[in-house]
Enzyme design. Sequence first.
Site, short mmCIF file in Angstrom:
data_model
loop_
_atom_site.label_atom_id
_atom_site.label_comp_id
_atom_site.label_asym_id
_atom_site.label_seq_id
_atom_site.Cartn_x
_atom_site.Cartn_y
_atom_site.Cartn_z
CD GLU A 120 31.82 -69.67 70.94
OE1 GLU A 120 32.36 -69.48 69.84
OE2 GLU A 120 30.58 -69.70 71.10
CD GLU A 129 28.41 -62.61 71.65
OE1 GLU A 129 27.63 -62.87 70.74
OE2 GLU A 129 29.55 -63.09 71.74
CG ASN A 171 31.30 -65.15 65.67
OD1 ASN A 171 32.10 -65.70 64.90
ND2 ASN A 171 31.38 -65.26 66.98
N GLY A 211 24.94 -68.68 65.53
CA GLY A 211 24.31 -69.80 64.83
C GLY A 211 23.46 -69.39 63.63
N GLY A 239 24.09 -69.85 72.10
CA GLY A 239 23.77 -71.19 71.60
C GLY A 239 22.72 -71.93 72.40
CB SER A 258 19.95 -67.46 71.63
OG SER A 258 20.69 -68.54 72.14
CE LYS A 314 29.47 -68.35 67.89
NZ LYS A 314 28.90 -68.78 69.14
CG HIS A 344 33.28 -64.96 71.05
ND1 HIS A 344 32.92 -66.16 71.63
CD2 HIS A 344 32.19 -64.51 70.39
CE1 HIS A 344 31.65 -66.41 71.31
NE2 HIS A 344 31.20 -65.43 70.56
P1 13P Z 1 24.61 -67.77 68.95
O1 13P Z 1 23.90 -66.73 68.12
O2 13P Z 1 24.81 -69.07 68.22
O3 13P Z 1 23.98 -67.92 70.29
O4 13P Z 1 26.08 -67.22 69.19
C1 13P Z 1 26.25 -65.95 69.69
C2 13P Z 1 27.67 -65.62 69.57
O5 13P Z 1 28.51 -66.17 70.25
C3 13P Z 1 28.04 -64.58 68.60
O6 13P Z 1 29.34 -64.15 68.78
#
Ligand code: 13P
Length: 225
Positions: A87, A149, A8, A209, A155, A187, A10, A85
């Site tokens: 977010e 998640e 992902n 990330g 993050g 993470s 993002k 998601h």
């Molecule tokens: P991180 O790997 O940056 O923690 O993000 C996880 C995520 O939201 C994947 O969809």
Amino acid sequence: MEKIIALNHKMNLNYGDLKSYINGLKKLDLEVIVFPTAIYAKMFIDSGFKTGLQNVYYHKWGAYTGEISPKQAASIGISYVLIGHSERRDKFHETDEDINNKIRCALMEGLKVILCVGEEANEDYKVVLKKQIHNALEDIQDEIMIAYEPKWAIGSQIIPSNKRIKETINYIKSLFDYDVKVLYGGSVSGENIKTLNEVNVVSGYLIGGGSTNINELKKIEEVVH
Ligand code: 13P
């Protein structure tokens, strides 16, 4: 069982970064599904990667400025979509009803759906996950995949213990009458993948990330391959 590695991106990477990123990704011996920023999706499709969108809308066409429909996505060769998601839920106020509509519309166009779920640190995971899954899948019979998640792990470089991940994934599986695939996200990195990969009920990983960094993905490849 080969682990599913979902990337992902993002809202990261510039157009100018993509050539070297794609070359790096091609050299890895990993079966990935890439979820790039939507405007770059065709580049990944043309490079032969399984490609998904990070979000879709729930109408086929129409006056919905800025949105992308599952039908449009399928027409360029998109095969997967992330829906719900955290977010999207938190920063774009996506409701369970939106999520249910998006899943329904995506499935209608033949896209494979990865429904993202997860609780806050102070919440009872069973209550939250049951509600999120039940509401998202109301009146939907088709099989989907889940990405678990925990919000507090996204993050933060903090991950749940293996015991906790196993317990939660088994709980999620108990809510389905088919053998649902559950990815873990939050993470995931080259540092913790070895430990994480000991959890045998995990079908794969949704990496945020770390997903835009080929060196990080190399470390992940060494463990999961
Ligand atoms: P991180 O790997 O940056 O923690 O993000 C996880 C995520 O939201 C994947 O969809």
